[in-house]
Design a protein around this motif. Sequence first.
Motif, PDB file in Angstrom:
ATOM      1  N   ALA A 235      40.084   8.574  21.366  1.00 49.03           N
ATOM      2  CA  ALA A 235      38.989   9.335  20.761  1.00 49.03           C
ATOM      3  C   ALA A 235      38.098   8.349  20.025  1.00 49.03           C
ATOM      4  CB  ALA A 235      39.521  10.398  19.808  1.00 49.03           C
ATOM      5  N   GLN A 236      36.817   8.654  19.959  1.00 50.49           N
ATOM      6  CA  GLN A 236      35.897   7.707  19.341  1.00 50.49           C
ATOM      7  C   GLN A 236      34.617   8.398  18.912  1.00 50.49           C
ATOM      8  OE1 GLN A 236      35.864   6.202  23.307  1.00 50.49           O
ATOM      9  NE2 GLN A 236      33.697   5.592  23.128  1.00 50.49           N
ATOM     10  N   ILE A 237      33.920   7.735  18.026  1.00 49.32           N
ATOM     11  CA  ILE A 237      32.546   8.090  17.684  1.00 49.32           C
ATOM     12  C   ILE A 237      31.672   6.940  18.156  1.00 49.32           C
ATOM     13  CG2 ILE A 237      30.927   8.372  15.781  1.00 49.32           C
ATOM     14  CD1 ILE A 237      33.001   9.945  14.297  1.00 49.32           C
ATOM     15  N   SER A 238      30.610   7.262  18.860  1.00 51.29           N
ATOM     16  CA  SER A 238      29.749   6.226  19.442  1.00 51.29           C
ATOM     17  C   SER A 238      28.328   6.369  18.917  1.00 51.29           C
ATOM     18  CB  SER A 238      29.745   6.324  20.971  1.00 51.29           C
ATOM     19  OG  SER A 238      31.025   6.056  21.494  1.00 51.29           O
ATOM     20  N   GLY A 239      27.856   5.306  18.272  1.00 51.78           N
ATOM     21  CA  GLY A 239      26.454   5.220  17.892  1.00 51.78           C
ATOM     22  C   GLY A 239      26.015   6.068  16.724  1.00 51.78           C
ATOM     23  N   THR A 240      26.955   6.654  15.984  1.00 48.31           N
ATOM     24  CA  THR A 240      26.550   7.490  14.844  1.00 48.31           C
ATOM     25  C   THR A 240      27.152   7.031  13.522  1.00 48.31           C
ATOM     26  OG1 THR A 240      28.344   9.068  15.284  1.00 48.31           O
ATOM     27  CG2 THR A 240      26.207   9.519  16.306  1.00 48.31           C
ATOM     28  N   ILE A 241      27.960   5.966  13.545  1.00 50.06           N
ATOM     29  CA  ILE A 241      28.466   5.399  12.289  1.00 50.06           C
ATOM     30  C   ILE A 241      27.400   4.443  11.761  1.00 50.06           C
ATOM     31  CG2 ILE A 241      30.230   3.951  11.221  1.00 50.06           C
ATOM     32  CD1 ILE A 241      31.331   6.614  11.931  1.00 50.06           C
ATOM     33  N   GLN A 242      26.626   4.897  10.803  1.00 52.07           N
ATOM     34  CA  GLN A 242      25.518   4.114  10.260  1.00 52.07           C
ATOM     35  C   GLN A 242      25.949   3.466   8.950  1.00 52.07           C
ATOM     36  OE1 GLN A 242      22.363   7.035  10.111  1.00 52.07           O
ATOM     37  NE2 GLN A 242      21.773   6.637  12.234  1.00 52.07           N
ATOM     38  N   LEU A 243      26.112   2.153   8.993  1.00 57.49           N
ATOM     39  CA  LEU A 243      26.540   1.417   7.810  1.00 57.49           C
ATOM     40  C   LEU A 243      25.360   1.157   6.883  1.00 57.49           C
ATOM     41  CD1 LEU A 243      28.851  -1.295   9.440  1.00 57.49           C
ATOM     42  CD2 LEU A 243      29.524   0.911   8.476  1.00 57.49           C
ATOM     43  N   THR A 244      25.663   1.104   5.604  1.00 55.81           N
ATOM     44  CA  THR A 244      24.694   0.650   4.609  1.00 55.81           C
ATOM     45  C   THR A 244      25.302  -0.561   3.902  1.00 55.81           C
ATOM     46  OG1 THR A 244      25.545   1.970   2.760  1.00 55.81           O
ATOM     47  CG2 THR A 244      24.013   3.057   4.296  1.00 55.81           C
ATOM     48  N   THR A 245      24.597  -1.098   2.951  1.00 55.26           N
ATOM     49  CA  THR A 245      25.130  -2.241   2.204  1.00 55.26           C
ATOM     50  C   THR A 245      26.024  -1.798   1.054  1.00 55.26           C
ATOM     51  OG1 THR A 245      23.093  -2.289   0.904  1.00 55.26           O
ATOM     52  CG2 THR A 245      23.215  -3.744   2.834  1.00 55.26           C
ATOM     53  N   ASN A 246      26.237  -0.495   0.929  1.00 53.22           N
ATOM     54  CA  ASN A 246      27.148   0.049  -0.081  1.00 53.22           C
ATOM     55  C   ASN A 246      28.357   0.667   0.601  1.00 53.22           C
ATOM     56  OD1 ASN A 246      25.399  -0.515  -2.333  1.00 53.22           O
ATOM     57  ND2 ASN A 246      24.142   1.236  -1.678  1.00 53.22           N
ATOM     58  N   TRP A 247      29.464   0.698  -0.117  1.00 58.54           N
ATOM     59  CA  TRP A 247      30.671   1.303   0.428  1.00 58.54           C
ATOM     60  C   TRP A 247      30.467   2.809   0.619  1.00 58.54           C
ATOM     61  CZ3 TRP A 247      34.541  -1.362   2.427  1.00 58.54           C
ATOM     62  CH2 TRP A 247      34.753  -2.684   2.008  1.00 58.54           C
ATOM     63  N   LYS A 248      30.934   3.307   1.753  1.00 58.98           N
ATOM     64  CA  LYS A 248      30.827   4.729   2.060  1.00 58.98           C
ATOM     65  C   LYS A 248      32.042   5.136   2.889  1.00 58.98           C
ATOM     66  CE  LYS A 248      27.954   8.087   4.573  1.00 58.98           C
ATOM     67  NZ  LYS A 248      26.725   8.283   5.400  1.00 58.98           N
ATOM     68  N   LYS A 249      32.514   6.366   2.664  1.00 58.44           N
ATOM     69  CA  LYS A 249      33.672   6.849   3.407  1.00 58.44           C
ATOM     70  C   LYS A 249      33.219   7.520   4.700  1.00 58.44           C
ATOM     71  CE  LYS A 249      38.022   9.401   2.955  1.00 58.44           C
ATOM     72  NZ  LYS A 249      38.917  10.166   2.053  1.00 58.44           N
ATOM     73  N   TYR A 250      33.962   7.224   5.783  1.00 60.62           N
ATOM     74  CA  TYR A 250      33.665   7.788   7.098  1.00 60.62           C
ATOM     75  C   TYR A 250      34.896   8.524   7.614  1.00 60.62           C
ATOM     76  CZ  TYR A 250      29.665   4.666   6.837  1.00 60.62           C
ATOM     77  OH  TYR A 250      28.520   4.027   6.435  1.00 60.62           O
TER      78      TYR A 250
END
Length: 634
Positions: A140-155
């Motif tokens: 299973a996977q997520i493709s192209g929608t994990i958008q990182l920022t320069t701050n820590w964030k929970k996914y």
Amino acid sequence: MKNVNFINSKITFLLACIAILGCDRDISDDAVEAGFPQNGDIFIDGFSAGLDYFPFGDSFFEAFTVDTETTYDGSAAAMRFDVPNVGDPDGAYSGAIFRTASGRDLSDFDALTFWAKGSEARTINDIGFGQDFGENKFQAQISGTIQLTTNWKKYIIPIPDPSKLTQERGMLWYAEGPENGTGFSFWFDEVKFEKLGTVAQPRPAILNGEDLVQQSFIGASASVTGLTETFNLASGQDVTVIAAPSYFVFSSSNPSVATIDELGVITIISAGTTIITATLDGVDAEGSLTLISLGDFTQAPIPTQDSANVISIFSDTYTNVPVDFYNGFWEPYQTTLSDDFVVNGDNVLNYTDFNFVGTSFSNPTVNASEMSFAHFDVFIPETLDPGTQLKITIRDFGNDGVEGGGDDSDMSTTLVSSDLTEGAWSSFDVSLTIANKNNLGLIIYENNGTNFTNFYLDNVYFWGVPTSPGNAAPTPTDPAANVISMFSDAYTNVTVDTWRTDWSAAATVFEDVMVDGQAAKKYTDLGFVGIETTSATIDASSMTHFHLDIWSPDVTTFNVKLVDFGPDDAFGGGDDSEYEISIANPNQGEWVSLDIPLTDFIGLTGQSNLAQYILVGQPFEVTDVFIDNMYFHN
């Protein structure tokens, strides 16, 4: 910065075993055999025990390190991933799996969660779980929608059906390439499977939720694609996970027409109609496939060209060159869609809603300088309109090898309705008349007619006729007692005075050659050539046939003339007779066995004093011809 490399390293741990001796108890009837460990941790201040790290084979092997300085919320360590720049010789991208040596029971969790940040704002291509370099059964996977920022964030990546993951080895996998030509770094921390209890509203889908209708044939197979499940999180955000087929339960409304297995592979077994649907964890999936089986399918003719003389773009008979795409979908004007299928192992391109479509093979381009023809097999499954026109354009990218560089060149041919056949395959060999064919890179198909929306395509390749035979001529089977042989390794030959008379065409060159270990005669630039047995003429009066094996890359007409000197056994004595036989369009690039009844030589009134044998080739003085096994027999 303190980083520790982990390349193909195994993080191991010790289990303390406590043996309690002296207890003598029966095992309870309620005792349950121990299952796989229910450990959801992957990286919490360090690796969970028993994990292996395996980079993908063509990735940047040293992309992963353990970072003790850049961490989430003051934790002891985080996972760091470095994505290489475009052109990095050590790897094109960053990607790996994290796998346990033995499975884990993750059925009590509902999501994979992690904290992440990037050195700059970027989007991760692929991240998920279930890859173990084995079956990847529950990937299973997520493709192209994990958008990182320069701050820590929970996914959060929801598990499509946790009950399936009772012995899962693939804990985590990812793949990320450079963006805009440059690499970057990103970090994961607190990576684990959790029971959130807030993953809600599961909405599975097949075929991306569409209800599709397709025609097919007995023996065809296809896989159900577009498998996803969308969940709603506590934040109100919808998250869509790409799910492996094994999460779904597929069904066919009419199994006598088509069956579907647990991997979503459909097999057509009879004519009729069926509807393919699915569920996931008891929830009906959006989307369906109505299959209309039209019955038996006639496959395209199997190509017979020697693979050594073929450059294949699309064919199951040959090895195809790298192809960028068979349908590039040139927006905004193209309407053509692809509905390709496989019948009994034969792949077929199927273009629907056809206006124009291109096949690109530009990386690298194709050098077809030694090729003479382009081959296409075309099938029209719909009513053939009198106005149907299929234009085929072949494009060479010129010396720069790039389309649009100013030195491109095209050649085109148009097939009209009279060239095509409704409900059947039509085969075409188009002469490669394009001026430059060293950098072919594109074939374009255009609808220049009316009421033409659908066609199948197979066996697209360039081919050339070899300049000399690769195998010897067939070995004759006529009994030696019934043969008068002029030239053959299979028989004892009579005396031949010359294989090229001085009155032969000036440009024609004769030589003795070996073909696949067998003697043959070669005539280069054959116009006409005289062969003589004047010192001892041949009495073929008891023979019924004249036999000759010929091979040519380019002959279009081949003539044989026999001359008999008559009873006086001398040329020009007034009793000579002769007759010439013409063979139109003999097959090129293969041995052709001519076995001509002597009665076909109508004007040859005598056969007791045969002395001259004249061979003629067209195009005149530009064609090469090999001969073998020249004899008379009865």
